[in-house]
Design a protein around this motif. Structure first.
Motif, PDB file in Angstrom:
ATOM      1  N   ALA A   1       1.194  -1.158  -0.389  1.00  0.00           N
ATOM      2  CA  ALA A   1      -0.051   0.010  -0.212  1.00  0.00           C
ATOM      3  C   ALA A   1       0.809   1.218  -0.220  1.00  0.00           C
ATOM      4  N   GLY A   2       0.591   2.317  -0.619  1.00  0.00           N
ATOM      5  CA  GLY A   2       0.831   3.496  -1.063  1.00  0.00           C
ATOM      6  C   GLY A   2       0.828   5.084   0.067  1.00  0.00           C
ATOM      7  N   SER A   3       0.953   5.075   0.246  1.00  0.00           N
ATOM      8  CA  SER A   3       0.923   6.801   1.060  1.00  0.00           C
ATOM      9  C   SER A   3       0.191   7.505   0.999  1.00  0.00           C
ATOM     10  N   LEU A   4      -0.122   7.704   2.032  1.00  0.00           N
ATOM     11  CA  LEU A   4      -2.102   8.790   1.786  1.00  0.00           C
ATOM     12  C   LEU A   4      -1.367   9.506   0.399  1.00  0.00           C
ATOM     13  N   ALA A   5      -0.653  10.131   0.928  1.00  0.00           N
ATOM     14  CA  ALA A   5      -0.092  11.607  -0.416  1.00  0.00           C
ATOM     15  C   ALA A   5      -0.001  11.174  -1.411  1.00  0.00           C
ATOM     16  N   GLN A   6       0.765   9.872  -1.771  1.00  0.00           N
ATOM     17  CA  GLN A   6       0.787   9.292  -2.652  1.00  0.00           C
ATOM     18  C   GLN A   6      -0.612   9.295  -3.501  1.00  0.00           C
ATOM     19  N   ARG A   7      -1.831   8.375  -2.868  1.00  0.00           N
ATOM     20  CA  ARG A   7      -3.394   7.929  -2.799  1.00  0.00           C
ATOM     21  C   ARG A   7      -3.650   8.842  -3.525  1.00  0.00           C
ATOM     22  N   LEU A   8      -3.595  10.639  -3.045  1.00  0.00           N
ATOM     23  CA  LEU A   8      -4.034  11.478  -3.595  1.00  0.00           C
ATOM     24  C   LEU A   8      -3.726  12.304  -4.231  1.00  0.00           C
ATOM     25  N   GLY A   9      -1.835  11.992  -4.714  1.00  0.00           N
ATOM     26  CA  GLY A   9      -1.912  12.593  -5.438  1.00  0.00           C
ATOM     27  C   GLY A   9      -1.030  13.883  -5.446  1.00  0.00           C
ATOM     28  N   LEU A  10      -0.920  14.195  -3.669  1.00  0.00           N
ATOM     29  CA  LEU A  10       0.165  15.476  -3.013  1.00  0.00           C
ATOM     30  C   LEU A  10       1.649  15.324  -2.588  1.00  0.00           C
ATOM     31  N   ARG A  11       2.068  16.325  -2.533  1.00  0.00           N
ATOM     32  CA  ARG A  11       3.317  16.600  -2.282  1.00  0.00           C
ATOM     33  C   ARG A  11       3.063  17.846  -1.130  1.00  0.00           C
ATOM     34  N   VAL A  12       3.411  17.687   0.015  1.00  0.00           N
ATOM     35  CA  VAL A  12       3.201  18.495   1.872  1.00  0.00           C
ATOM     36  C   VAL A  12       4.209  19.407   2.353  1.00  0.00           C
ATOM     37  N   ASN A  13       4.141  20.104   2.825  1.00  0.00           N
ATOM     38  CA  ASN A  13       5.470  20.303   3.580  1.00  0.00           C
ATOM     39  C   ASN A  13       4.217  20.269   5.254  1.00  0.00           C
ATOM     40  N   GLU A  14       4.986  19.244   6.403  1.00  0.00           N
ATOM     41  CA  GLU A  14       3.915  19.588   7.606  1.00  0.00           C
ATOM     42  C   GLU A  14       4.895  19.917   8.407  1.00  0.00           C
ATOM     43  N   ASN A  15       4.268  20.937   9.348  1.00  0.00           N
ATOM     44  CA  ASN A  15       4.948  22.166  10.121  1.00  0.00           C
ATOM     45  C   ASN A  15       3.878  22.416  10.883  1.00  0.00           C
ATOM     46  N   SER A  16       4.589  22.572  12.267  1.00  0.00           N
ATOM     47  CA  SER A  16       3.484  22.637  13.728  1.00  0.00           C
ATOM     48  C   SER A  16       2.692  23.192  13.202  1.00  0.00           C
ATOM     49  N   GLY A  17       1.452  21.863  13.221  1.00  0.00           N
ATOM     50  CA  GLY A  17       0.431  21.396  13.211  1.00  0.00           C
ATOM     51  C   GLY A  17      -0.664  22.347  11.516  1.00  0.00           C
ATOM     52  N   HIS A  18       0.632  22.572  11.152  1.00  0.00           N
ATOM     53  CA  HIS A  18       0.096  23.052   9.025  1.00  0.00           C
ATOM     54  C   HIS A  18       0.459  22.351   8.631  1.00  0.00           C
ATOM     55  N   VAL A  19      -1.183  21.707   7.443  1.00  0.00           N
ATOM     56  CA  VAL A  19      -0.508  21.203   6.059  1.00  0.00           C
ATOM     57  C   VAL A  19      -0.764  21.766   4.803  1.00  0.00           C
ATOM     58  N   HIS A  20       0.509  22.069   4.421  1.00  0.00           N
ATOM     59  CA  HIS A  20       0.821  23.682   3.056  1.00  0.00           C
ATOM     60  C   HIS A  20       1.054  22.230   1.738  1.00  0.00           C
ATOM     61  N   VAL A  21       0.402  22.503   0.921  1.00  0.00           N
ATOM     62  CA  VAL A  21       0.443  21.761  -0.419  1.00  0.00           C
ATOM     63  C   VAL A  21       1.558  22.375  -1.521  1.00  0.00           C
ATOM     64  N   LYS A  22       2.587  21.292  -1.688  1.00  0.00           N
ATOM     65  CA  LYS A  22       3.784  22.140  -2.386  1.00  0.00           C
ATOM     66  C   LYS A  22       3.824  21.196  -4.224  1.00  0.00           C
ATOM     67  N   SER A  23       2.819  20.386  -4.110  1.00  0.00           N
ATOM     68  CA  SER A  23       2.966  19.756  -5.461  1.00  0.00           C
ATOM     69  C   SER A  23       1.499  19.343  -5.658  1.00  0.00           C
ATOM     70  N   VAL A  24       0.962  19.405  -6.602  1.00  0.00           N
ATOM     71  CA  VAL A  24      -0.490  18.263  -6.829  1.00  0.00           C
ATOM     72  C   VAL A  24       0.075  17.511  -8.456  1.00  0.00           C
ATOM     73  N   LEU A  25      -0.111  16.364  -8.289  1.00  0.00           N
ATOM     74  CA  LEU A  25       0.171  15.461  -9.451  1.00  0.00           C
ATOM     75  C   LEU A  25      -0.635  15.434  -9.920  1.00  0.00           C
ATOM     76  N   ARG A  26      -0.096  14.926 -11.648  1.00  0.00           N
ATOM     77  CA  ARG A  26      -1.240  15.501 -13.195  1.00  0.00           C
ATOM     78  C   ARG A  26      -2.333  14.314 -13.367  1.00  0.00           C
ATOM     79  N   HIS A  27      -3.163  14.654 -13.122  1.00  0.00           N
ATOM     80  CA  HIS A  27      -4.812  12.900 -13.158  1.00  0.00           C
ATOM     81  C   HIS A  27      -4.758  12.516 -12.248  1.00  0.00           C
ATOM     82  N   SER A  28      -4.996  13.721 -10.784  1.00  0.00           N
ATOM     83  CA  SER A  28      -4.548  12.764  -8.885  1.00  0.00           C
ATOM     84  C   SER A  28      -5.717  13.448  -8.537  1.00  0.00           C
ATOM     85  N   ALA A  29      -6.796  12.830  -7.547  1.00  0.00           N
ATOM     86  CA  ALA A  29      -7.198  12.514  -6.810  1.00  0.00           C
ATOM     87  C   ALA A  29      -7.581  14.667  -6.198  1.00  0.00           C
ATOM     88  N   ALA A  30      -6.848  15.028  -6.036  1.00  0.00           N
ATOM     89  CA  ALA A  30      -5.972  16.317  -5.400  1.00  0.00           C
ATOM     90  C   ALA A  30      -5.882  17.830  -6.103  1.00  0.00           C
TER      91      ALA A  30
END
Length: 589
Positions: free
Chosen positions: A478-507
């Protein structure tokens, strides 16, 4: 021909300024000088001249007018029978391996950042004088340049046969750890800046020795004379250990490296065994990679880089070979040197495969195109990079894997191809046709179709079939949740920031964009499942429960957005393992 002479002083540690004095004994009547805009091995125009200041020129007591022609070039009218002396300062506060650094703890520089090129005299001998640093009695100097007259700490006069060699030998300054070893009769030195007191230098030396011996013998055979055939008579590793950093840059007889301080081997023992983190294996792979470049790119080099043009981009479509094949062999040779086992090697290989498989850009850009576009894409990555390009390092390593495993099915290996190319091209530049010719010479058949499909198309590589032929089981995890959604994120101090959104993904389908902050979600029909704050992406599964649809609450440019989103099916990654009863000698041999 009289030598061009540079004196480089660490002039002001707190202002991060080197002072350079350049003496041209026999200038031309119209003398041009320039500072490179890039450094070989790192394919991006970096504009080193932006850090040059207070440039003056004199002949005797007479000041010479400097006419600036462009961003990095100056022209002077000179008397030909009198030495020309230029003086200038260079600001040095880039911690990478590509430029220059100076503070009260350490100094480092590449010649491309400090040494003006004297046009028309690039092939003359060049000398570098490194004076001892005032107020720093414990500092030493280390460089791959040939010493002429130096003290025990390494300060003094060095020489190079020409400008190319001068700028291809970086300099390390400071209070660093130093150790030595011999590999196949070749003297090697390791200097490490920034290490903790618990640093296990003996282990690093022992492991580096195994790597170097494995690679020398890879290129020159198992005999006792292997070292005498190598292109270098000595070698210097310069490693800067920092809190957070990673990278390396190859040079003709040295390399500059950066690693996380925590990744160094330590004298601390756990259960009676020396302790080293997983990051240490990554560091060993970096050492292996840069040392392999001593042959593959510094000697055996693409035709476009047979002669460097320091004024602009030097394009080549062959980085998939020079960086990619080096990336294939870096971990493979760790395995052959006995520094990792089959399971660890296959784990690393699986990571490389998954990295490419999770890059939508592999269907947009060929690995040859990625090589050519390195100047504007690989080294200038942004939120769309994963969608538009593929890494010539990683996919190039998988092209090498496919070639090696295909050759093994026919009773040959990629090792033989590499050694054949060394003999064929070490005295001159290499083209793609040379690889094809060497493959044909070894096997008696054309490999044009494979190279066309694997290098010049965006088709997926035949990895599953070829790995299975070597007794490697391929399982899905099973892949990671980020991979499943098609996301790359930064997580800092309780905040989720989107770095990249992959082509043809759910995100992407939901409308998420790079730069968004994912604040929370509404769960269930019309929010009946509740509204929840999202502090980490991995919390999403627990918050959703059995629900598949939800509303993502997103902040974008101070606006709050509600984005309907549907959780996609599970994604999977590859996991490689040795099949029972496997007969293949790969990867160990």
């Amino acid at each position: 021909m009289t030598a061009i002479h540079y004196t480089v002083e660490a002039a002001d540690l707190h202002a991060h300024l080197f002072r350079v004095t350049l003496t041209v004994p026999e200038p031309q009547a119209t003398q041009t000088v320039s500072l490179p805009v890039w450094i070989p091995g790192s394919y991006m125009v970096r504009e080193f001249a932006k850090n040059l200041q207070k440039l003056t020129a004199k002949q005797g007591r007479r000041s010479i007018a400097l006419i600036q022609q462009d961003k990095c070039t100056w022209v002077m009218s000179c008397k030909r029978d009198q030495a020309l002396v230029l003086s200038y300062e260079v600001y040095a506060f880039d911690p990478s391996v590509r430029t220059a650094w100076l503070d009260s703890q350490r100094g480092f520089f590449n010649g491309t950042s400090l040494c003006l090129r004297v046009h028309g005299q690039e092939h003359a001998p060049h000398q570098l004088l490194l004076p001892a640093v005032k107020g720093q009695a414990t500092w030493q100097a280390a460089t791959g340049l040939t010493p002429v007259k130096t003290d025990k700490k390494g300060f003094g006069l060095y020489q190079a046969v020409n400008y190319d060699e001068l700028v291809d030998c970086p300099v390390e300054l400071g209070e660093f750890w130093s150790g030595q070893f011999s590999a196949c009769g070749i003297a090697h030195r390791f200097v490490v800046a920034g290490a903790l007191p618990s640093f296990d230098g003996d282990r690093l030396l022992a492991d580096a020795q195994k790597i170097c011996e494995a690679e020398i013998r890879f290129w020159h055979g198992q005999g006792t004379q292997a070292g005498s055939k190598a292109p270098h008579q000595s070698y210097l590793f310069m490693l800067n250990a920092v809190h957070d950093g990673y990278g390396g840059l190859e040079h003709v007889n040295s390399t500059a490296l950066i690693c996380n301080r925590a990744d160094l081997p330590r004298l601390v023992h756990k259960q009676g065994r020396p302790f080293a983190s997983d990051g240490y294996t990554t560091l060993l792979g970096l050492i292996s990679h840069e040392y392999f470049h001593t042959w593959n790119v510094k000697q055996l080099r693409p035709d476009a880089l047979a002669s460097y043009d320091y004024t602009q981009e030097n394009y080549t479509p062959l980085l998939w070979f020079f960086e990619g094949f080096t990336s294939y062999y870096d971990d493979l040779l760790l395995r052959r040197a006995g520094l990792i086992d089959d399971a660890t090697y296959l784990k690393l290989l699986g990571q490389a495969i998954n990295q490419v498989q999770q890059t939508p850009g592999r269907h947009v850009q060929t690995v040859a195109q990625a090589s050519f576009d390195a100047w504007v894409k690989y080294y200038r990555q942004d939120e769309n990079t994963l969608n538009a390009t593929v890494s010539y390092y990683t996919k190039g390593s998988l092209v090498a894997l496919c070639l090696d495993l295909s050759l093994r099915k026919e009773g040959h290996t990629l090792d033989g191809v590499m050694r054949g190319l060394w003999k064929r091209c070490k005295a001159g530049p290499m083209r793609e046709q040379d690889l094809l010719d060497e493959l044909h010479a070894l096997t008696g058949r054309s490999w044009q179709a494979e190279i066309q499909a694997w290098v010049h198309s965006t088709h997926d590589l035949p990895l599953r079939e070829l790995l299975s032929s070597q007794g490697i089981d391929i399982k899905s995890e099973a892949g990671s949740l980020a991979q499943r959604l098609g996301l790359r994120v930064n997580e800092n101090s309780g905040h989720v920031h989107v770095k990249s959104v992959l082509r043809h993904s759910a995100a992407e389908a939901a409308g998420l964009a790079a730069g968004d902050e994912w604040l929370g979600l509404d769960v269930g029909n019309k929010g009946q499942g509740g509204s929840w704050r999202l502090n980490k992406l991995d919390e999403l599964s627990a918050l959703l429960g059995q629900e598949r649809q939800f509303i993502a609450l997103v902040a974008r440019d101070k606006r709050l957005l509600r984005l309907p989103m549907k959780m996609p099916e599970e994604s999977s990654t590859w996991k490689l393992a040795t099949a029972e009863g496997r007969q293949s000698g790969w990867p160990a041999a």
